[in-house]
Scaffold this active site. Structure first.
Site, PDB file in Angstrom:
ATOM      1  N   GLY A  29       6.575  -0.960   9.148  1.00 20.40           N
ATOM      2  CA  GLY A  29       7.920  -1.125   8.584  1.00 20.40           C
ATOM      3  C   GLY A  29       8.060  -2.454   7.870  1.00 20.40           C
ATOM      4  O   GLY A  29       7.111  -3.243   7.806  1.00 20.40           O
ATOM      5  N   THR A  31       9.869  -5.156   8.620  1.00 16.84           N
ATOM      6  CA  THR A  31       9.804  -6.346   9.477  1.00 16.84           C
ATOM      7  C   THR A  31       8.351  -6.584   9.911  1.00 16.84           C
ATOM      8  O   THR A  31       7.869  -7.722   9.906  1.00 16.84           O
ATOM      9  CB  THR A  31      10.718  -6.185  10.710  1.00 16.84           C
ATOM     10  OG1 THR A  31      11.959  -5.610  10.290  1.00 16.84           O
ATOM     11  CG2 THR A  31      10.982  -7.527  11.365  1.00 16.84           C
ATOM     12  N   LYS A  94      12.958   4.185  17.287  1.00 17.09           N
ATOM     13  CA  LYS A  94      11.961   3.824  16.287  1.00 17.09           C
ATOM     14  C   LYS A  94      11.533   5.083  15.529  1.00 17.09           C
ATOM     15  O   LYS A  94      11.786   6.188  15.959  1.00 17.09           O
ATOM     16  CB  LYS A  94      10.738   3.180  16.948  1.00 17.09           C
ATOM     17  CG  LYS A  94      11.051   1.814  17.546  1.00 17.09           C
ATOM     18  CD  LYS A  94       9.838   1.119  18.127  1.00 17.09           C
ATOM     19  CE  LYS A  94       8.625   1.169  17.263  1.00 17.09           C
ATOM     20  NZ  LYS A  94       8.818   0.678  15.891  1.00 17.09           N
ATOM     21  N   GLU A 103       2.805   4.352  16.867  1.00 17.42           N
ATOM     22  CA  GLU A 103       3.434   3.155  17.440  1.00 17.42           C
ATOM     23  C   GLU A 103       3.491   3.267  18.956  1.00 17.42           C
ATOM     24  O   GLU A 103       3.167   2.319  19.681  1.00 17.42           O
ATOM     25  CB  GLU A 103       4.846   2.977  16.864  1.00 17.42           C
ATOM     26  CG  GLU A 103       4.835   2.603  15.392  1.00 17.42           C
ATOM     27  CD  GLU A 103       6.206   2.600  14.733  1.00 17.42           C
ATOM     28  OE1 GLU A 103       6.332   1.978  13.679  1.00 17.42           O
ATOM     29  OE2 GLU A 103       7.139   3.221  15.256  1.00 17.42           O
TER      30      GLU A 103
HETATM   31  C1  5RP Z   1       8.542   2.660  11.758  1.00 19.37           C
HETATM   32  C2  5RP Z   1       9.459   1.970  12.691  1.00 19.37           C
HETATM   33  C3  5RP Z   1      10.028   0.665  12.262  1.00 19.37           C
HETATM   34  O1  5RP Z   1       9.733  -0.283  13.223  1.00 19.37           O
HETATM   35  C4  5RP Z   1      11.510   0.806  12.113  1.00 19.37           C
HETATM   36  O2  5RP Z   1      11.786   1.875  11.228  1.00 19.37           O
HETATM   37  C5  5RP Z   1      12.162  -0.478  11.590  1.00 19.37           C
HETATM   38  O3  5RP Z   1      11.773  -0.670  10.269  1.00 19.37           O
HETATM   39  P1  5RP Z   1      12.202  -1.946   9.441  1.00 19.37           P
HETATM   40  O4  5RP Z   1      11.496  -3.114  10.033  1.00 19.37           O
HETATM   41  O5  5RP Z   1      11.749  -1.617   8.039  1.00 19.37           O
HETATM   42  O6  5RP Z   1      13.707  -2.077   9.532  1.00 19.37           O
HETATM   43  O7  5RP Z   1       9.754   2.420  13.770  1.00 19.37           O
HETATM   44  O8  5RP Z   1       8.193   3.940  12.203  1.00 19.37           O
END
Ligand code: 5RP
Length: 222
Positions: A29, A31, A94, A103
């Site tokens: 993602g 972050t 998630k 994950e």
């Molecule tokens: C991916 C995830 C990510 O951690 C979640 O979607 C958060 O994403 P971002 O950091 O872009 O807000 O679970 O499958």
């Protein structure tokens, strides 16, 4: 500060949790991408990483960070990843990036889950963010019918006019309209539906450490 600046700040703070000389687990993602960029700056301090998606593997490699197959790794002290929602106890939704299954697998091998998120992800009750459920394609309609009995409305995630396929060749049902008062219980119930690969509830094993990027600095949740 913009949301991206908050994500970047929390990603930088997570470097403190990276043990020297070890292999760590890395999430998926935007972050997590900021975190990978920070990791690139200290890459000589670590042995390498296990990626939770093809996208993360590619970004790690672009920084020259060795990527290990999980089958070649017995244990990891830490897994670092973002979340779509996190509650005060560290339970998370998630899978917004469709990587929930890998994950959960990589996180399960790590001793500590460090969640990194901007402060907007903190909620009292999970469920405003649609709950992703990865399903075997032939079971998507049957699973959707079962998910409706929990009170939510499942929607097949699409991309370019076609059902989105995950790195595992499966589909995603996003369940809208849930108010998740018992995250661990619902995680167990949904995981028990035939055809479900993984539900994007991370509650039975939630975050051990939650780092939240806020305008007042990075705050530690748990
Ligand atoms: C991916 C995830 C990510 O951690 C979640 O979607 C958060 O994403 P971002 O950091 O872009 O807000 O679970 O499958």
């Amino acid at each position: 500060m913009t949301q991206d600046e908050l994500k970047q700040a929390v990603a930088r703070a997570a470097i403190e949790y990276v043990p020297s000389g070890e292999i760590i687990g890395v999430g998926t993602g935007s972050t997590a991408n900021f975190f990978i960029d920070e990791l690139g700056k200290i890459k000589d301090r670590i042995k390498g990483a296990v990626a939770s998606s093809e996208a993360t593997a590619a970004r790690l490699k672009s920084h020259g960070i060795p990527v290990f197959d999980l089958n070649d790794v017995d244990s990891m002290s830490v897994y670092i990843d973002g979340a779509d929602e996190i509650d005060p106890k560290g339970a998370m939704i998630k899978g917004g990036g469709a990587a929930l299954t890998r994950e959960k697998i990589v996180a399960s091998v790590a001793n500590k889950f460090v969640c990194i998120a901007d402060g907007s992800k903190l909620v009292d009750v999970l469920g405003a963010f649609p709950l992703p459920v990865e399903v075997i394609p032939m079971a998507q309609a049957a699973v959707a019918r079962k998910l409706k009995t929990f009170g939510g409305e499942p929607r097949l995630r699409m991309k370019d006019g076609q059902p989105l396929l995950t790195d595992n060749g499966c589909m995603i049902l996003d369940v809208v309209g849930l108010k998740i008062t018992d995250p661990a219980g619902l995680e167990a119930q949904i995981n028990n539906i035939p055809g479900v690969v993984t539900v994007g509830l991370f509650a039975q094993r939630g975050a051990d450490v939650g780092l939240l990027g806020t305008a007042e600095g990075v705050k530690k949740l748990t």
